[in-house]
Design an enzyme around this catalytic site. Structure first.
Site, PDB file in Angstrom:
ATOM      1  N   LYS A  79       0.793  -1.335   0.368  1.00 28.02           N
ATOM      2  CA  LYS A  79      -0.226  -0.020   0.124  1.00 28.02           C
ATOM      3  C   LYS A  79       0.823   1.500   0.167  1.00 28.02           C
ATOM      4  CE  LYS A  79      -4.054  -1.980   0.163  1.00 28.02           C
ATOM      5  NZ  LYS A  79      -4.898  -2.015  -0.906  1.00 28.02           N
ATOM      6  N   GLU A  84      -9.798   5.223   3.401  1.00 30.65           N
ATOM      7  CA  GLU A  84     -10.789   4.732   3.522  1.00 30.65           C
ATOM      8  C   GLU A  84      -9.526   3.213   3.651  1.00 30.65           C
ATOM      9  OE1 GLU A  84     -10.436   4.781   0.194  1.00 30.65           O
ATOM     10  OE2 GLU A  84      -9.533   3.055  -0.188  1.00 30.65           O
ATOM     11  N   SER A  87       1.716  -9.975  -1.068  1.00 29.85           N
ATOM     12  CA  SER A  87       1.366  -7.985  -0.579  1.00 29.85           C
ATOM     13  C   SER A  87       1.549  -7.745   0.467  1.00 29.85           C
ATOM     14  CB  SER A  87      -0.181  -8.180  -1.104  1.00 29.85           C
ATOM     15  OG  SER A  87      -1.177  -8.834  -0.579  1.00 29.85           O
TER      16      SER A  87
HETATM   17  C1  LIG Z   1      -1.776  -6.979   2.608  1.00 28.99           C
HETATM   18  C2  LIG Z   1      -2.237  -6.753   1.572  1.00 28.99           C
HETATM   19  N1  LIG Z   1      -2.908  -7.625   0.831  1.00 28.99           N
HETATM   20  C3  LIG Z   1      -3.791  -7.117  -0.360  1.00 28.99           C
HETATM   21  C4  LIG Z   1      -4.994  -6.381  -0.227  1.00 28.99           C
HETATM   22  C5  LIG Z   1      -5.943  -6.170  -1.054  1.00 28.99           C
HETATM   23  O1  LIG Z   1      -5.918  -4.960  -2.621  1.00 28.99           O
HETATM   24  P1  LIG Z   1      -5.373  -5.073  -3.428  1.00 28.99           P
HETATM   25  O2  LIG Z   1      -6.248  -5.687  -4.103  1.00 28.99           O
HETATM   26  O3  LIG Z   1      -5.469  -3.646  -3.787  1.00 28.99           O
HETATM   27  O4  LIG Z   1      -4.335  -5.081  -3.618  1.00 28.99           O
HETATM   28  C6  LIG Z   1      -4.407  -6.022   1.580  1.00 28.99           C
HETATM   29  C7  LIG Z   1      -5.718  -4.379   1.410  1.00 28.99           C
HETATM   30  O5  LIG Z   1      -6.135  -4.044   2.605  1.00 28.99           O
HETATM   31  C8  LIG Z   1      -4.273  -6.187   1.860  1.00 28.99           C
HETATM   32  O6  LIG Z   1      -3.971  -5.387   3.235  1.00 28.99           O
END
Ligand SMILES: Cc1ncc(COP(=O)(O)O)c(C=O)c1O
Lengths: 399, 268
Positions: free
Chosen positions: A96, A118, A379
């Site tokens: 993020k 948000e 992620s």
């Molecule tokens: C660690 C992590 N991965 C994935 C996501 C999902 O978001 P996005 O699909 O935009 O990557 C989030 C959202 O809060 C997250 O905190």
């Protein structure tokens, strides 16, 4: 209108359209604000000075490039080469921050005096609170009451960083309602506040802008794969999908290769896999909805995947058949998180564990044949999910 | 049937200040009794909301009304069926969010509105750029699609909106959501005047207009007012049709005390 996303992965989509998806479905009072962001971002993105400032922050502050870690034991166990793009090691613990640093710099360049966001899992809220502290911009974060409870760790982190967290009590009290409330608030403060959207969702230019800011994931991974893989590119690129920003960033680096692109949604929040075309939060895309067109509430153990829709570019990639969208259950994701912890010494966010869960399930089948290579975006890190994992494992087993 | 816009213009041109109360469809079992009561109490048109799960332009009152109606099982088809049975002689304008209007295609939606006798449509999350196909579908069904203008709308865009809007122009009095306010927004008068400078279509001010005094103040610069949350709060608090009608009569009386626009004012 054919494959805009394929022809030039960096070009701004015309009228914010990705095929039949995207657009700018906001009430008239928000139109000037969206136009202002669109113009400002286009200028900033073309400005070498802005790009240099962002690159500086990404490396000196956020710790980029993040490593590409071969998951050696897991690879042996599964019979496929698993490479992990380590967004969990970026500052604040998830991808993020890539998006937020770009948008916060943009907000400052636009002369905005505060940031709104948000958040679902709280990672985007924490990243925004962090960027606000860094650049001296006060931050207000809208978060569903249910998420405030289950991601208490991140709520405290946001407050520690000086941000105000507003619990949202409407609807499902999760990310969908936090986003609605952020939009409601934004209308009344467009002059002074910048709305820092956390995923590839929302009205144009957000889905495009956030993908551009997250494309660093895919660009780095492409170079790293070229160094680490004999074939140069992985055969599969897999990422979890809430709104779809970490997946969009990873896919951006491989959309023009032969790699198969797989987005993994939560079984209870599968907008791309099971949604139907609709309009919510300023964009047209695929949403879970009933016969009437009322939006269904998503349900997932991963607060960040607890969203009934998916970003418009993903809906378009699905229409084109360029990317596939599959699902993993809560149970599979939790098991995958524990497995990664024990095989590699990495505790992933439950969101990220969805991508791993699919890899674990598919490995050795025709979906992911033995001997093939797979790049997985990790992620985020799992610290925020410790309480959930404790409940899952039970006190005894964790010892 | 005479179009919504023609009916509103006729009344306006006779020197009347126009009143459009808002009611969430299906909010109570007797909601069409409220509808009839509003019509009899001096409404010039009635805005009927088809409730949506995620009303992003609405404040707490209309959010609650939408939730209540949805919990009672309100649907587009059910509300339209109620409307066609209710046969009031005041024009009805349906308002809803894009997802419901587009669910089965704008053509089908607009035909269903027309079949139920609905004459106007408001879809707040279909701005100018996204309203093209719904506008065409509405025209084909003889339904007037009214567009929103806001205090932040620049001059050129305001002209385009006024030109493409049908029925009336919905002037959003403030930068914010629907909901009661203590005062008429400072931005209201300026927006109404700017709109009147570029169009002869009826201009309605809405959002936050909560009392007879505020309605009268708004109507000094606009052709009419839309009153939603103030009415819906009363209804949610248990008001019966006689008392919602009483509130609308007090709005009507306040508007009747506002001097009509002179010929010199009109359109300029
Ligand atoms: C660690 C992590 N991965 C994935 C996501 C999902 O978001 P996005 O699909 O935009 O990557 C989030 C959202 O809060 C997250 O905190």
């Amino acid at each position: 209108m054919e494959a805009l996303a394929l022809r030039d992965p960096t070009a701004a989509p015309v009228a914010g359209r990705f095929g039949r998806h995207g657009g700018r479905f906001v009430p008239e009072p928000l139109i000037p604000a969206c136009e202002e962001v669109e113009v400002a971002f286009a200028e900033a993105w073309a400005d070498a000075g802005f790009r240099a400032d962002l690159a500086w922050l990404l490396s000196r502050y956020a710790g980029r490039p993040t490593p590409l870690t071969p998951a050696l034991r897991l690879s042996t166990e599964l019979g496929v080469t698993v490479l992990l793009k380590r967004e969990d090691l970026a500052h604040t613990g998830s991808h993020k921050i890539n998006n937020v640093l770009g948008q916060a710099l943009l907000a400052r360049r636009m002369g905005k005096r505060r940031l709104l966001a948000e958040t679902g899992a709280g990672m985007h809220g924490v990243a925004t609170a962090t960027a606000g502290a860094l650049l001296g911009l006060p931050v207000t974060v809208f978060m569903g009451e249910r998420d405030v409870e289950r991601q208490a760790h991140n709520v405290f982190r946001m407050r520690l960083l000086g941000a105000q967290v507003v619990p949202v009590r409407s609807g499902s009290r999760t990310l969908k309602d936090a986003t609605s409330e952020a939009m409601r608030h934004w209308v009344s403060v467009t002059e002074e506040a910048y709305y820092c959207v956390g995923s590839v969702i929302g009205p144009h230019p957000y889905p495009w802008m956030v993908r551009q800011l997250q494309a660093v994931i895919g660009q780095e991974a492409r170079h790293q794969c070229a160094e680490q893989l004999p074939a140069g590119t992985p055969e599969h690129v897999v990422a979890c999908v809430g709104g779809g920003s970490n997946a969009a960033g990873a896919f951006a680096g491989f959309v023009d290769t032969s790699a198969r692109l797989v987005g993994v949604e939560a079984a209870g929040g599968a907008g791309a896999a099971r949604g139907e075309i609709g309009v919510l939060h300023g964009f047209q895309s695929l949403f879970l909805q009933d016969e009437q067109g009322q939006i269904r509430e998503a349900r997932s153990a991963a607060a960040g995947l607890d969203y009934p829709g998916v970003g418009p570019e993903h809906a378009h990639l699905r229409d084109l058949g360029r990317a596939e969208y599959v699902t993993a259950t809560d149970e599979e994701a939790l098991a995958a998180a524990v497995r990664l912890a024990r095989a590699e010494g990495i505790v992933p966010a439950i969101e990220s564990a969805h991508a791993l869960a699919w890899v674990i399930r598919a490995a050795g089948t025709t979906e992911l044949p033995t001997g093939s290579s797979v790049l997985v975006t990790l992620s985020g890190r799992g610290d925020k999910d410790i309480a959930t994992l404790m409940t899952y494992l039970g006190d005894g087993e964790a010892e | 049937m005479t179009s919504l816009e023609t009916r509103l213009r006729l009344r306006r041109d006779r020197g009347r200040k126009l009143l459009m109360p808002y009611l969430t469809g299906g909010v109570t079992p007797d909601w069409t009794d409220h509808l009839r009561a509003l019509a009899d109490a001096g409404a010039d048109a009635i805005e009927v909301g088809i409730p949506f799960s995620d009303p992003t332009l609405d404040g707490v009152t209309i959010q609650e009304a939408s939730d209540v109606a949805l919990c009672r099982g309100a649907t587009t088809a059910g509300i339209l069926a109620d409307l066609s049975r209710s046969r009031i002689d005041v024009p009805v304008v349906v308002s809803t969010y894009a997802n419901l209007a587009l669910r089965r295609g704008a053509d089908r939606f607009c035909r269903a509105l027309a079949d139920a006798g609905v004459q106007g449509l408001i879809v707040p999350d279909l701005p100018l750029e996204e309203a093209g196909s719904t506008g065409a579908a509405a025209r084909a069904a003889n339904v007037d699609l009214a567009l929103l203008a806001s205090p932040a709308t620049p001059a050129r865009r305001l002209r385009d909106i006024a030109e493409r809007s049908r029925g009336f122009v919905y002037a959003v009095s403030l930068m914010g959501t629907t909901g009661e306010r203590n005062q008429l927004a400072a931005s209201a008068a300026g927006l109404a005047r700017r709109l009147r400078g570029v169009t002869d279509r009826p201009v309605f001010l809405g959002f936050g207009i909560s009392t007879p005094a505020q309605a009268a103040a708004a109507a000094r610069d606009a052709d009419g007012v839309i009153v939603g949350a103030a009415l819906m709060r009363r209804l949610l608090d248990g008001a019966d049709p006689a008392s919602t009608a009483g509130f609308v009569r007090s709005l009507r009386a306040a508007l009747d005390g506002v001097p009509a626009r002179t010929a010199a004012d009109a359109g300029g």
